[in-house]
Motif scaffolding. Structure first.
Motif, PDB file in Angstrom:
ATOM      1  N   LEU A  13      -2.010   8.535   1.039  1.00 51.99           N
ATOM      2  CA  LEU A  13      -2.146   8.858   2.457  1.00 51.99           C
ATOM      3  C   LEU A  13      -3.608   9.153   2.789  1.00 51.99           C
ATOM      4  O   LEU A  13      -4.366   9.582   1.929  1.00 51.99           O
ATOM      5  CB  LEU A  13      -1.273  10.062   2.802  1.00 51.99           C
ATOM      6  CG  LEU A  13       0.210   9.777   2.627  1.00 51.99           C
ATOM      7  CD1 LEU A  13       0.801  10.651   1.559  1.00 51.99           C
ATOM      8  CD2 LEU A  13       0.932   9.951   3.936  1.00 51.99           C
ATOM      9  N   ASP A  19      -5.896   6.507   9.095  1.00 50.16           N
ATOM     10  CA  ASP A  19      -4.574   5.915   9.024  1.00 50.16           C
ATOM     11  C   ASP A  19      -4.452   5.143   7.723  1.00 50.16           C
ATOM     12  O   ASP A  19      -5.343   5.186   6.883  1.00 50.16           O
ATOM     13  CB  ASP A  19      -4.263   5.049  10.249  1.00 50.16           C
ATOM     14  CG  ASP A  19      -5.174   3.841  10.373  1.00 50.16           C
ATOM     15  OD1 ASP A  19      -5.808   3.429   9.374  1.00 50.16           O
ATOM     16  OD2 ASP A  19      -5.245   3.285  11.477  1.00 50.16           O
ATOM     17  N   ARG A  20      -3.373   4.434   7.562  1.00 47.64           N
ATOM     18  CA  ARG A  20      -3.097   3.740   6.308  1.00 47.64           C
ATOM     19  C   ARG A  20      -4.149   2.701   5.966  1.00 47.64           C
ATOM     20  O   ARG A  20      -4.248   2.256   4.831  1.00 47.64           O
ATOM     21  CB  ARG A  20      -1.703   3.117   6.345  1.00 47.64           C
ATOM     22  CG  ARG A  20      -1.547   1.999   7.354  1.00 47.64           C
ATOM     23  CD  ARG A  20      -0.147   1.429   7.409  1.00 47.64           C
ATOM     24  NE  ARG A  20       0.341   0.939   6.155  1.00 47.64           N
ATOM     25  CZ  ARG A  20       0.052  -0.250   5.635  1.00 47.64           C
ATOM     26  NH1 ARG A  20      -0.747  -1.072   6.283  1.00 47.64           N
ATOM     27  NH2 ARG A  20       0.564  -0.609   4.481  1.00 47.64           N
ATOM     28  N   ARG A  43       0.568   2.333   1.029  1.00 49.59           N
ATOM     29  CA  ARG A  43      -0.419   3.033   1.862  1.00 49.59           C
ATOM     30  C   ARG A  43       0.314   3.460   3.127  1.00 49.59           C
ATOM     31  O   ARG A  43       0.890   2.632   3.824  1.00 49.59           O
ATOM     32  CB  ARG A  43      -1.572   2.102   2.261  1.00 49.59           C
ATOM     33  CG  ARG A  43      -2.515   1.742   1.171  1.00 49.59           C
ATOM     34  CD  ARG A  43      -3.653   0.845   1.668  1.00 49.59           C
ATOM     35  NE  ARG A  43      -3.183  -0.482   2.032  1.00 49.59           N
ATOM     36  CZ  ARG A  43      -3.175  -0.976   3.276  1.00 49.59           C
ATOM     37  NH1 ARG A  43      -3.604  -0.262   4.292  1.00 49.59           N
ATOM     38  NH2 ARG A  43      -2.730  -2.194   3.507  1.00 49.59           N
ATOM     39  N   ALA A  44       0.308   4.736   3.395  1.00 48.35           N
ATOM     40  CA  ALA A  44       1.053   5.235   4.554  1.00 48.35           C
ATOM     41  C   ALA A  44       0.152   6.127   5.395  1.00 48.35           C
ATOM     42  O   ALA A  44      -0.870   6.617   4.927  1.00 48.35           O
ATOM     43  CB  ALA A  44       2.270   6.028   4.074  1.00 48.35           C
ATOM     44  N   HIS A  45       0.533   6.297   6.634  1.00 49.39           N
ATOM     45  CA  HIS A  45      -0.128   7.312   7.443  1.00 49.39           C
ATOM     46  C   HIS A  45       0.923   8.338   7.862  1.00 49.39           C
ATOM     47  O   HIS A  45       2.100   8.178   7.584  1.00 49.39           O
ATOM     48  CB  HIS A  45      -0.862   6.719   8.642  1.00 49.39           C
ATOM     49  CG  HIS A  45      -0.037   5.850   9.536  1.00 49.39           C
ATOM     50  ND1 HIS A  45      -0.218   4.498   9.597  1.00 49.39           N
ATOM     51  CD2 HIS A  45       0.968   6.119  10.385  1.00 49.39           C
ATOM     52  CE1 HIS A  45       0.634   3.983  10.466  1.00 49.39           C
ATOM     53  NE2 HIS A  45       1.359   4.950  10.955  1.00 49.39           N
TER      54      HIS A  45
END
Length: 191
Positions: A13, A19-20, A43-45
């Protein structure tokens, strides 16, 4: 000290304002895809980005989001969460560390530019949860990071009860990607 075995997946994160698609997260996913094609990188936000808000997510919401991401990836891969590594850059790493401290069972914790305190405010520490972390932990930070000096990192991350490795690289809170990627790759994939 690297992990006992490479994880099946990694959830990462970004920092509070990112963001991602944050530069280092994108580079990390690409690097690991080349080095370990079977390692699934997510990959995340944080959820507030989906709502159009750019500031940091509230910690309680962010920590729950981290746990959900790890649990979902483990279910997708058909493995326990103990086969998934988690981490992130700055705020993302801090939220991941809080989720692990609250009991999220993971293969390892990757902290990139961990924010021990706000710049210029070393008495405002964000470290109370660290002794509850038992997962193997890698911390990679710039040698001139205003969010934590090398000595502060050694002192405070040294309270993590799991095996911990601190790698210092040239730079500040946003060091060049190459040495960060090398440290993470070596730690995640060495057996």
């Amino acid at each position: 000290m690297s992990l006992l075995a490479p994880p099946a997946g990694l959830v990462v994160l970004p920092g509070a304002g990112g963001d991602r698609d944050q530069r280092t997260l994108v580079a990390l996913e690409r690097d690991l895809a080349d080095a370990a094609p079977d390692l699934r990188v997510v990959r995340a936000h944080f959820a507030n980005r989906d709502a159009g808000r750019k500031g940091p997510e509230r910690p309680a919401v962010a920590v729950a989001h981290v746990a959900t991401l790890v649990t979902d990836l483990a279910a997708e891969l058909g493995v326990p969460t103990a086969r998934i590594a988690v981490g992130g850059r700055s705020f993302g790493g801090r939220m991941a560390s809080m989720a692990v401290a609250e009991g999220l069972d993971v293969a390892g914790l990757v902290l990139l530019s961990y924010p021990l305190h706000p710049p210029g405010r070393p008495d405002t520490l964000r470290t109370a949860h660290l002794p509850a972390i038992t997962a193997p932990t890698l911390a990679v930070s710039g040698e001139r990071d205003p969010f934590g000096t090398p000595d502060e990192l050694r002192t405070h991350l040294g309270t993590i009860t799991g095996p911990t490795e601190i790698v210092l690289v040239p730079g500040n809170h946003s060091p060049a990607d190459a040495p960060v990627l090398a440290a993470v790759r070596s730690w995640l994939l060495a057996t």
